[in-house]
Design a protein around this motif. Structure first.
Motif, mmCIF file in Angstrom:
data_model
loop_
_atom_site.group_PDB
_atom_site.id
_atom_site.type_symbol
_atom_site.label_atom_id
_atom_site.label_comp_id
_atom_site.label_asym_id
_atom_site.label_seq_id
_atom_site.Cartn_x
_atom_site.Cartn_y
_atom_site.Cartn_z
ATOM 1 N N UNK A 60 0.902 -1.146 -0.188
ATOM 2 C CA UNK A 60 -0.153 -0.127 -0.009
ATOM 3 C C UNK A 60 0.915 1.267 0.024
ATOM 4 N N UNK A 61 2.011 1.366 0.715
ATOM 5 C CA UNK A 61 2.681 2.581 0.792
ATOM 6 C C UNK A 61 3.506 2.735 -0.417
ATOM 7 N N UNK A 62 3.915 1.602 -1.101
ATOM 8 C CA UNK A 62 4.840 1.762 -2.306
ATOM 9 C C UNK A 62 3.858 2.006 -3.629
ATOM 10 N N UNK A 63 3.012 1.070 -3.766
ATOM 11 C CA UNK A 63 2.101 0.917 -4.933
ATOM 12 C C UNK A 63 0.776 1.309 -4.807
ATOM 13 N N UNK A 64 0.468 1.614 -3.516
ATOM 14 C CA UNK A 64 -1.085 2.128 -3.112
ATOM 15 C C UNK A 64 -2.059 0.835 -3.615
ATOM 16 N N UNK A 65 -1.500 -0.286 -3.489
ATOM 17 C CA UNK A 65 -2.474 -1.494 -3.758
ATOM 18 C C UNK A 65 -1.655 -2.792 -3.195
ATOM 19 N N UNK A 66 -2.438 -3.822 -3.382
ATOM 20 C CA UNK A 66 -1.749 -5.147 -3.059
ATOM 21 C C UNK A 66 -2.172 -6.015 -4.369
ATOM 22 N N UNK A 67 -1.833 -7.352 -4.690
ATOM 23 C CA UNK A 67 -2.163 -8.127 -6.065
ATOM 24 C C UNK A 67 -3.661 -8.054 -5.944
ATOM 25 N N UNK A 68 -4.487 -8.249 -4.828
ATOM 26 C CA UNK A 68 -5.964 -8.430 -4.778
ATOM 27 C C UNK A 68 -6.463 -7.310 -5.109
ATOM 28 N N UNK A 69 -6.064 -5.941 -4.711
ATOM 29 C CA UNK A 69 -6.658 -4.574 -4.734
ATOM 30 C C UNK A 69 -6.442 -4.584 -6.506
ATOM 31 N N UNK A 70 -5.080 -4.827 -7.045
ATOM 32 C CA UNK A 70 -4.793 -4.364 -8.196
ATOM 33 C C UNK A 70 -5.771 -5.294 -9.205
ATOM 34 N N UNK A 71 -5.770 -6.699 -8.965
ATOM 35 C CA UNK A 71 -6.878 -7.496 -9.910
ATOM 36 C C UNK A 71 -7.983 -6.777 -10.008
ATOM 37 N N UNK A 79 -5.567 10.792 2.597
ATOM 38 C CA UNK A 79 -6.348 12.168 2.630
ATOM 39 C C UNK A 79 -5.778 13.004 1.566
ATOM 40 N N UNK A 80 -4.547 13.197 1.593
ATOM 41 C CA UNK A 80 -3.739 14.129 0.719
ATOM 42 C C UNK A 80 -3.874 13.734 -0.603
ATOM 43 N N UNK A 81 -4.277 12.295 -1.015
ATOM 44 C CA UNK A 81 -4.453 12.025 -2.218
ATOM 45 C C UNK A 81 -3.361 11.086 -3.037
ATOM 46 N N UNK A 82 -2.263 10.880 -2.286
ATOM 47 C CA UNK A 82 -1.092 10.011 -2.700
ATOM 48 C C UNK A 82 -1.352 8.674 -1.892
ATOM 49 N N UNK A 83 -0.100 7.849 -2.268
ATOM 50 C CA UNK A 83 -0.257 6.566 -1.450
ATOM 51 C C UNK A 83 -0.202 6.833 -0.123
ATOM 52 N N UNK A 163 -6.764 6.025 9.835
ATOM 53 C CA UNK A 163 -5.651 6.048 9.095
ATOM 54 C C UNK A 163 -5.650 7.375 7.969
ATOM 55 N N UNK A 164 -6.697 8.001 8.117
ATOM 56 C CA UNK A 164 -7.048 9.022 7.136
ATOM 57 C C UNK A 164 -6.635 8.687 5.688
ATOM 58 N N UNK A 165 -7.461 7.709 5.309
ATOM 59 C CA UNK A 165 -7.319 7.127 4.057
ATOM 60 C C UNK A 165 -8.701 6.640 3.402
ATOM 61 N N UNK A 166 -8.650 6.150 2.213
ATOM 62 C CA UNK A 166 -9.863 5.722 1.457
ATOM 63 C C UNK A 166 -9.505 4.655 0.387
ATOM 64 N N UNK A 167 -10.252 3.833 0.215
ATOM 65 C CA UNK A 167 -10.177 2.875 -0.928
ATOM 66 C C UNK A 167 -10.957 3.407 -1.879
ATOM 67 N N UNK A 168 -10.311 3.523 -3.302
ATOM 68 C CA UNK A 168 -11.040 4.220 -4.241
ATOM 69 C C UNK A 168 -10.839 3.169 -5.555
ATOM 70 N N UNK A 169 -11.889 3.318 -6.453
ATOM 71 C CA UNK A 169 -11.862 2.469 -7.452
ATOM 72 C C UNK A 169 -11.035 3.130 -8.902
ATOM 73 N N UNK A 170 -10.253 2.290 -9.638
ATOM 74 C CA UNK A 170 -9.719 2.678 -10.625
ATOM 75 C C UNK A 170 -10.427 2.660 -12.202
ATOM 76 N N UNK A 171 -11.641 1.914 -11.796
ATOM 77 C CA UNK A 171 -12.303 1.690 -13.227
ATOM 78 C C UNK A 171 -13.189 2.565 -13.199
#
Length: 171
Positions: A60-71, A79-83, A163-171
């Motif tokens: 999550x820190x480096x890529x913003x995702x895991x394999x499951x989330x990527x699939x 909250x700032x918009x980055x990873x 964690x002041x974060x959110x999971x967002x869709x890329x599609x």
């Protein structure tokens, strides 16, 4: 979607764990040596347990995702918009700690067991109990997360808010 992504990640980690078990079994050969077994299985269990924590947090820190989330086409954003930062990702994934730390503690108990049958059996009992309780705690926390996500208008669980974060869709 999020539950399915986590399930994919758990399946991948289970496959890695299974392969680790096969390696431990192959390293022992055809004769059973309890000392070699407990060292090999304990080390592999420790590596897999700690590696699983690193997998989620680092991914999550480096890529913003895991394999499951990527699939499934979702990423984690701060909250700032980055990873998410290391701290944010650790907060998001803290709910799996009881399970993996339970497994790690279980491995250390097995590693420290004596070679006699009584010591071996008691270490398996205590180690198994710690691992089981860690898994039960993680399942309970996971259910609480699913409920908090489903009840949130922003589809954020309490771990996301913490964690002041959110999971967002890329599609």
């Amino acid at each position: 979607m999020r539950v399915a992504a986590r399930a994919i990640d758990f399946v991948l980690l289970t496959i890695v764990s299974f392969v680790g078990s096969l390696i431990a079994s192959a390293a022992l050969g055809s004769t059973f040596d309890y000392d070699a077994y407990r060292v090999a299985s304990s080390v592999i269990s420790l590596v897999i347990s700690l590696g699983a924590i690193v997998y989620f947090v680092y991914g999550e820190c480096v890529f913003g995702t895991t394999v499951g989330k990527l699939i499934l086409g979702v990423t984690v954003r701060s909250a700032a918009g980055g990873n998410p930062t290391l701290a944010q990702s650790f907060k998001r994934n803290a709910f799996v700690l009881p399970m993996y730390l339970g497994s790690a503690i279980s491995a250390m108990i097995l590693l420290g067991s004596s070679e006699d049958i009584v010591g071996a059996m008691s270490s398996m009992l205590y180690g198994g109990t710690v691992g089981f309780l860690g898994t039960i705690a993680t399942v309970g926390l996971s259910i609480a997360l699913i409920i908090s996500i489903s009840n949130s208008p922003n589809v954020q669980g309490f771990h996301d808010k913490m964690a002041e974060s959110a999971v967002v869709s890329n599609r």
